[in-house]
Design a protein around this motif. Structure first.
Motif: not given
Length: 667
Positions: A55-63, A190-192, A177-188
């Motif tokens: 969860k600490e990865y940057t967008t570039e690292q995740l990509e 996009i690392r989520y 699992f997926a519900v937590d991603i949707v409801m608990n992520s900062d959807l702005n």
């Protein structure tokens, strides 16, 4: 779980050895080394997830990580991938190449399991890989039968674990699992997107970014059309939503802002969200990979396996019967805009034998009956809506706005117009549908006899509720007397493109079929049988409909994208025929009425009526809509018992009085 973790750690230590170990037959050295290294990659991902570091990865690292997990099946790499049965057979020999390719596919499928931290399933598949390595390590004792038996035993012996897990995901709201991603992520942020473990490409990123550009009120409005359609489905069918606790939400990754708003809407209805692994997904990075492995079950599918799988499915549902009974049904967001896929048929890919085709079709049918028993159709509903994705092209945003317009047309206007069409169709003994130009369609569709036309109807007036957008009147035809040819020059069904698709019906049953996708008649027939008929020898006409959504048709032609639209919209853009079950399967005895109060009586045909004496012969567990576009349509004529002909459509235009508004978008 401690025992599973201990087994996992032992397996990983052995995988580390295999990744560098030499075996006597060099031909298999690269395969085992490469797959072992992929497993070690998955292990490192597991460690990052468990430690929270991911969860600490940057967008570039995740990509970059996402690329590394999927690069082997990208189109540019696939020709030389051991996940490609053709290449695997060339490198490893046909005998072992296919089965080792299958095993690699099973290992690749573990990506999602790793992200969901399903350690037992991950461990089981790694242990299978290690077992096979032992056979190949000493090639002097290598026998194909031993390898095949190892795979068969693995699949059969672990069926209870795999099926039980699948059923639990379908009905248990505690699997979040997926519900937590949707409801608990900062959807702005996009690392989520990368937290699912699915392939994340331009469509998923572009969709999330586009939805992030919309205001919350716009998002809420989009979600409300979807959730309100779901609610209306219960109201119109007279079903009690208040007795339900959960809703089965399905969507493509990237739509989380809409899904989050929808979940809040559903909560107001008293429904908790269930999002199971097959309920979310991403656009495929390589559809040929999917097509190549579509029938991998041919490796182990037999009567004993099917019997075992059905036994454990029934028990899994029975163990959760209270949860299953509280399931209200699916709420689906479909996508469209992907480029059409024309598959290559590879001789190296697994294919089902005729006996296996029957077993597969029988399993699907029996499984659906188990689902029906525990999630009764007369107590559940559904809704489906579709939106374009960025792959649509440079005018994606314009098409998205146009789709919103299509999805929110005035139901009251269409209700009146469609009532006029239904009133005339209800006078008919049969309906004649004829193509024009190069379209060879000529078919007579036999209708049920109405005992009380003042209070009964053959056709459902389909507005914007469960099946969004609005715009069709449909019926379940009588099979005897329904004869002719259905032909479409080009159509896109379930991810696959068909050229010159032609189906011949005799007394409502498929008597012959053909297309021109491949060079030989045998290949073309096999393509249709596997992907349209779902391996049944024949299917009935389950539905005849007239689409009235000329606005959708005009927009599709404006953007020149008819071939990219989903059947959900295309079926509203002309007459269509469904092969397979009726729209009312398992719900034939539920009383339904149109908004004008007339009861819909055409909910079964001669095949589905067999449910009363032999349910095994009544259903096929498939329903595929095939639409004739307006510009290939010569006429739709209602023919009465007295021989009077009532024109509904001529030369692709509605000519019935009172339907003039439908022609406006076509001008």
């Amino acid at each position: 779980m401690d025992i599973v973790r201990e087994r996992y750690e032992i397996a990983i230590e052995r995988i580390k050895e295999i990744s560098t170990e030499n075996i006597s037959n060099e031909k298999y050295q690269e395969y085992f080394s490469k797959v072992a290294k992929f497993i070690l990659k998955l292990n490192s991902v597991k460690d990052e997830i468990e430690s929270g570091r991911l969860k600490e990865y940057t967008t570039e690292q995740l990509e970059q990580l996402n690329y590394e997990l999927y690069e082997d099946i990208y189109k540019e790499n696939y020709e030389a991938s051991l996940a490609n049965p053709k290449f695997a057979c060339e490198e490893l020999g046909e005998e072992y190449g296919r089965i080792l390719c299958y095993v690699y596919k099973k290992i690749r499928d573990l990506i999602g399991n790793v992200y969901r931290q399903e350690l037992e399933i991950v461990t089981l598949r790694i242990e299978l890989f290690i077992e096979l390595f032992y056979y190949f390590e000493n090639s002097e004792e290598l026998e194909y039968r031993s390898i095949e038996e190892a795979v068969y035993s693995f699949e059969k012996d672990n069926t209870e674990i795999f099926v039980d897990d699948m059923v639990d995901w379908r009905v248990n709201p505690k699997r979040t699992f997926a519900v937590d991603i949707v409801m608990n992520s900062d959807l702005n942020d996009i690392r989520y997107l990368y937290m699912y473990g699915e392939h994340i490409g331009a469509n998923e990123i572009g969709m999330a970014q586009y939805l992030n550009s919309l205001s919350q009120s716009e998002i809420d409005s989009l979600a409300h059309v979807y959730t309100e359609g779901y609610r209306k489905g219960f109201v119109i069918a007279g079903k009690d939503l208040s007795i339900k606790d959960t809703v089965d939400i399905r969507y493509n990754i990237g739509f989380e802002r809409i899904i989050k708003s929808a979940i809040l809407d559903f909560e107001k209805m008293g429904l908790k969200p269930i999002i199971y692994p097959l309920g979310y997904g991403s656009t495929m990075c390589n559809k040929q990979y999917w097509f190549d492995h579509k029938f991998d079950e041919a490796l182990y599918l037999d009567k004993a396996f099917v019997k075992r799988k059905l036994e454990v499915a029934k028990q899994a549902f029975e163990n959760r019967k209270d949860l299953a009974l509280k399931m209200a049904g699916p709420a689906v967001i479909e996508i469209f805009g992907e480029n059409p896929f024309e598959p290559e048929s590879k001789k190296e890919a697994y294919k089902l034998t005729k006996e296996q085709q029957k077993l597969s079709a029988g399993y699907i049918n029996e499984y659906q009956r188990i689902v029906q028993e525990h999630i009764p159709g007369d107590q559940r509903s559904f809704t489906i809506i579709a939106f374009p994705i960025p792959e649509f092209g440079h005018n994606f945003k314009e098409m998205f706005d146009a789709t919103v317009k299509i999805n929110t047309l005035d139901s009251e206007k269409y209700e009146i117009i469609q009532n006029k069409i239904i009133d005339e169709l209800d006078k008919a003994d049969y309906v004649r549908v004829v193509g024009k130009g190069d379209n060879r369609t000529y078919i007579n569709v036999k209708l049920h006899e109405l005992n009380n036309p003042e209070k009964e109807t053959n056709f459902e007036n389909c507005l914007a509720d469960v099946n969004i957008p609005l715009g069709e009147v449909f019926t379940s035809p009588v099979l005897k007397g329904t004869n002719g040819i259905l032909h479409v020059s080009e159509v896109y069904l379930g991810e696959l493109k068909y050229k010159d698709l032609e189906i011949k019906f005799e007394d409502g049953m498929i008597a012959d079929y053909a297309c021109k996708n491949f060079q030989t008649e045998e290949e073309n027939k096999k393509y249709i049988k596997e992907n349209v008929m779902y391996n049944h020898e024949t299917l009935p006409i389950g539905e005849f409909a007239i689409g009235t959504n000329t606005t959708a048709y005009a927009i599709a032609n404006k953007f020149d994208v008819v071939y990219k639209l989903p059947i959900l919209i295309v079926e509203k853009m002309g007459p269509h025929f469904a092969v397979g079950d009726t729209c009312y399967s398992f719900e034939e005895d539920v009383e339904l009425h149109n908004p004008n109060g007339k009861e819909i009586i055409a909910k079964e045909n001669e095949v589905s009526a067999l449910r009363k004496i032999d349910i095994d012969k009544a259903y096929f567990s498939c329903h595929t809509d095939i639409t004739i576009p307006y510009d290939e349509l010569g006429e739709i004529v209602a023919v009465t018992r007295d021989g009077e002909e009532i024109d509904i459509i001529r030369d692709g235009r509605f000519v019935l009085a009172g339907c003039e508004l439908l022609n406006e978008p076509l001008k």
